[in-house]
Design a protein around this motif. Structure first.
Motif, PDB file in Angstrom:
ATOM      1  N   GLN A   8      53.223  27.897  44.321  1.00  0.00           N
ATOM      2  CA  GLN A   8      51.954  27.862  44.107  1.00  0.00           C
ATOM      3  C   GLN A   8      51.304  29.307  45.039  1.00  0.00           C
ATOM      4  O   GLN A   8      51.537  29.291  45.989  1.00  0.00           O
ATOM      5  CB  GLN A   8      51.387  26.689  44.516  1.00  0.00           C
ATOM      6  N   GLN A   9      50.539  29.709  44.343  1.00  0.00           N
ATOM      7  CA  GLN A   9      49.662  30.765  44.968  1.00  0.00           C
ATOM      8  C   GLN A   9      48.011  30.787  44.312  1.00  0.00           C
ATOM      9  O   GLN A   9      47.874  30.245  43.413  1.00  0.00           O
ATOM     10  CB  GLN A   9      50.062  32.212  44.473  1.00  0.00           C
ATOM     11  N   ASP A  10      47.220  31.276  45.155  1.00  0.00           N
ATOM     12  CA  ASP A  10      45.888  31.046  45.011  1.00  0.00           C
ATOM     13  C   ASP A  10      45.330  32.489  44.650  1.00  0.00           C
ATOM     14  O   ASP A  10      45.092  33.262  45.519  1.00  0.00           O
ATOM     15  CB  ASP A  10      45.006  30.459  45.914  1.00  0.00           C
ATOM     16  N   LEU A  11      45.333  32.781  43.549  1.00  0.00           N
ATOM     17  CA  LEU A  11      44.830  34.269  42.900  1.00  0.00           C
ATOM     18  C   LEU A  11      43.367  34.702  43.653  1.00  0.00           C
ATOM     19  O   LEU A  11      43.312  35.823  44.030  1.00  0.00           O
ATOM     20  CB  LEU A  11      44.786  34.410  41.448  1.00  0.00           C
ATOM     21  N   SER A  12      42.605  33.877  43.829  1.00  0.00           N
ATOM     22  CA  SER A  12      41.269  33.898  44.157  1.00  0.00           C
ATOM     23  C   SER A  12      41.254  34.422  45.668  1.00  0.00           C
ATOM     24  O   SER A  12      40.824  35.610  46.024  1.00  0.00           O
ATOM     25  CB  SER A  12      40.164  32.851  43.924  1.00  0.00           C
ATOM     26  N   LYS A  13      42.194  33.761  46.417  1.00  0.00           N
ATOM     27  CA  LYS A  13      42.500  34.388  47.885  1.00  0.00           C
ATOM     28  C   LYS A  13      43.230  35.654  47.905  1.00  0.00           C
ATOM     29  O   LYS A  13      42.709  36.472  48.756  1.00  0.00           O
ATOM     30  CB  LYS A  13      43.149  33.163  48.533  1.00  0.00           C
ATOM     31  N   LYS A  34      40.205  38.058  46.892  1.00  0.00           N
ATOM     32  CA  LYS A  34      39.370  38.449  48.285  1.00  0.00           C
ATOM     33  C   LYS A  34      39.915  39.328  49.132  1.00  0.00           C
ATOM     34  O   LYS A  34      39.186  40.069  50.052  1.00  0.00           O
ATOM     35  CB  LYS A  34      38.974  36.876  48.626  1.00  0.00           C
ATOM     36  N   TYR A  49      36.635  38.772  38.248  1.00  0.00           N
ATOM     37  CA  TYR A  49      36.311  38.946  39.721  1.00  0.00           C
ATOM     38  C   TYR A  49      35.979  40.574  39.922  1.00  0.00           C
ATOM     39  O   TYR A  49      35.068  40.738  40.721  1.00  0.00           O
ATOM     40  CB  TYR A  49      37.283  38.821  40.633  1.00  0.00           C
ATOM     41  N   GLU A  55      41.089  36.204  35.049  1.00  0.00           N
ATOM     42  CA  GLU A  55      40.494  36.062  36.482  1.00  0.00           C
ATOM     43  C   GLU A  55      40.191  37.062  37.167  1.00  0.00           C
ATOM     44  O   GLU A  55      39.085  37.643  37.976  1.00  0.00           O
ATOM     45  CB  GLU A  55      41.186  34.991  37.366  1.00  0.00           C
ATOM     46  N   CYS A  71      45.500  34.660  34.381  1.00  0.00           N
ATOM     47  CA  CYS A  71      45.311  35.501  35.653  1.00  0.00           C
ATOM     48  C   CYS A  71      44.594  36.720  35.204  1.00  0.00           C
ATOM     49  O   CYS A  71      43.803  37.226  36.085  1.00  0.00           O
ATOM     50  CB  CYS A  71      46.803  35.683  36.207  1.00  0.00           C
TER      51      CYS A  71
END
Length: 66
Positions: A2-7, A10, A49, A45, A42
Motif C-alpha cells: 500500500q502506498q499513498d501517491l498523494s504523499k 507532496k 496534482y 492523480e 494514478c
C-alpha cells in the motif's frame, strides 16, 4: 504494498517536472487484473496534482490505457 501517491507527490513537489510511468521490470504487475485501471487512476492523480501545483509533467507512453 500500500502506498499513498498523494504523499509521494507532496514529497517531490519542489521539482519543476514530474515524470510518471508504469513499473515495467516485473511481469507480476501485468498479472494483476486491475493493473490498467490502477495506472490510469494514478496517472490521473499525477496530472491533476501537477496542474493544480503548476508543475510540468510527463506521463510515459503506455501508462494510460483505454
Amino acid at each position: 504494498i500500500q502506498q499513498d501517491l498523494s504523499k509521494i507527490l507532496k514529497a517531490v513537489s519542489f521539482t519543476d517536472r514530474i515524470i510518471f510511468g508504469r513499473t515495467n521490470y516485473s511481469k507480476r504487475i501485468s498479472a494483476y487484473k486491475g493493473h490498467k485501471k490502477f495506472y490510469n487512476e494514478c496517472a490521473e492523480e499525477v496530472i491533476s496534482y501537477c496542474m493544480e501545483s503548476h508543475i510540468e509533467f510527463y506521463i510515459k507512453k503506455g501508462t494510460i490505457t483505454k
